[in-house]
Design an enzyme around this catalytic site. Structure first.
Site, PDB file in Angstrom:
ATOM      1  N   ASN A  75       8.730  13.259 -75.458  1.00 54.97           N
ATOM      2  CA  ASN A  75      10.051  12.719 -76.602  1.00 54.97           C
ATOM      3  C   ASN A  75      11.021  13.114 -76.266  1.00 54.97           C
ATOM      4  OD1 ASN A  75      10.095  10.729 -78.388  1.00 54.97           O
ATOM      5  ND2 ASN A  75       8.078  11.378 -79.144  1.00 54.97           N
ATOM      6  N   HIS A 106      19.908  36.211 -75.268  1.00 54.37           N
ATOM      7  CA  HIS A 106      19.929  36.881 -75.542  1.00 54.37           C
ATOM      8  C   HIS A 106      20.277  38.380 -76.379  1.00 54.37           C
ATOM      9  CE1 HIS A 106      19.716  35.399 -79.430  1.00 54.37           C
ATOM     10  NE2 HIS A 106      20.145  34.326 -79.197  1.00 54.37           N
ATOM     11  N   LYS A 154       3.102  33.114 -81.849  1.00 57.98           N
ATOM     12  CA  LYS A 154       1.682  34.022 -81.436  1.00 57.98           C
ATOM     13  C   LYS A 154       0.496  33.166 -80.736  1.00 57.98           C
ATOM     14  CE  LYS A 154       1.816  37.302 -85.717  1.00 57.98           C
ATOM     15  NZ  LYS A 154       1.527  37.754 -86.705  1.00 57.98           N
ATOM     16  N   ARG A 168       0.264  28.850 -88.483  1.00 56.49           N
ATOM     17  CA  ARG A 168      -0.870  29.714 -89.246  1.00 56.49           C
ATOM     18  C   ARG A 168      -1.898  28.656 -88.762  1.00 56.49           C
ATOM     19  NH1 ARG A 168       1.326  33.780 -91.294  1.00 56.49           N
ATOM     20  NH2 ARG A 168       1.974  34.412 -93.077  1.00 56.49           N
TER      21      ARG A 168
END
Length: 182
Positions: A75, A106, A154, A168
């Site tokens: 999109n 960086h 994660k 989560r």
């Protein structure tokens, strides 16, 4: 950086960049698509890009690989930058103003490596909502949904809904075998 604002130009890039698609299978572009390609860019069949009202940007650095699977929808305002490797599966939906980066580009302090990057893998039939950020080293499993505004730092298992900053698991999803989001 190159502005790809016509389907003809993207067809040329894919054909001479070893894409090998027939005309019916070529990507669809509406609006502006910026492509900065020094590495390898592979675009699957019938991938759709929207660059209105915000341009969409694909960056592949030298030695990097960006693979986008068949029937994926990207999109407006999405930024994808591959220094090492980003692999996006088939039938993936990516919401507006999402960022997918395999490197932070960086150093924050002297201990950080300036070239540190980790590959990103996004499975098939994944839905990524508006204004999400996918950080280096993340794998998102098949059929997962990433809620709007989430920061994914994660791995995300398959068949789950994740939300939040950091993301989560909210709940598991009941996805029948072979079902594809429309």
């Amino acid at each position: 950086m190159m502005l790809v604002n016509t389907l003809r130009r993207l067809k040329w890039m894919i054909r001479f960049g070893k894409g090998g698609h027939s005309l019916r299978e070529l990507p669809w572009i509406k609006g502006k698509l910026y492509v900065n390609r020094s590495g390898t860019l592979r675009i699957g069949k019938r991938v759709r890009f929207v660059g209105k009202p915000w341009a969409t940007q694909l960056t592949v650095e030298k030695g990097g690989v960006l693979e986008i699977g068949d029937h994926t929808f990207i999109n407006a305002g999405v930024g994808i930058a591959a220094r090492q490797r980003i692999s996006i599966g088939s039938d993936v939906k990516i919401g507006p103003r999402t960022s997918i980066l395999d490197s932070m580009y960086h150093q924050l302090d002297a201990n950080d490596s300036p070239d540190a990057s980790k590959p990103i893998v996004i499975g098939n039939n994944v839905w990524i909502g508006t204004r999400c950020t996918i950080l280096p080293g993340v794998t998102i499993g098949e059929n997962a949904v990433v809620a709007a505004g989430s920061l994914v730092n994660k791995d995300v298992p398959k068949n789950v809904l994740v939300a939040g900053t950091p993301a989560r698991i909210i709940r598991e999803l009941d996805i029948p075998e072979g079902w594809i989001r429309q």
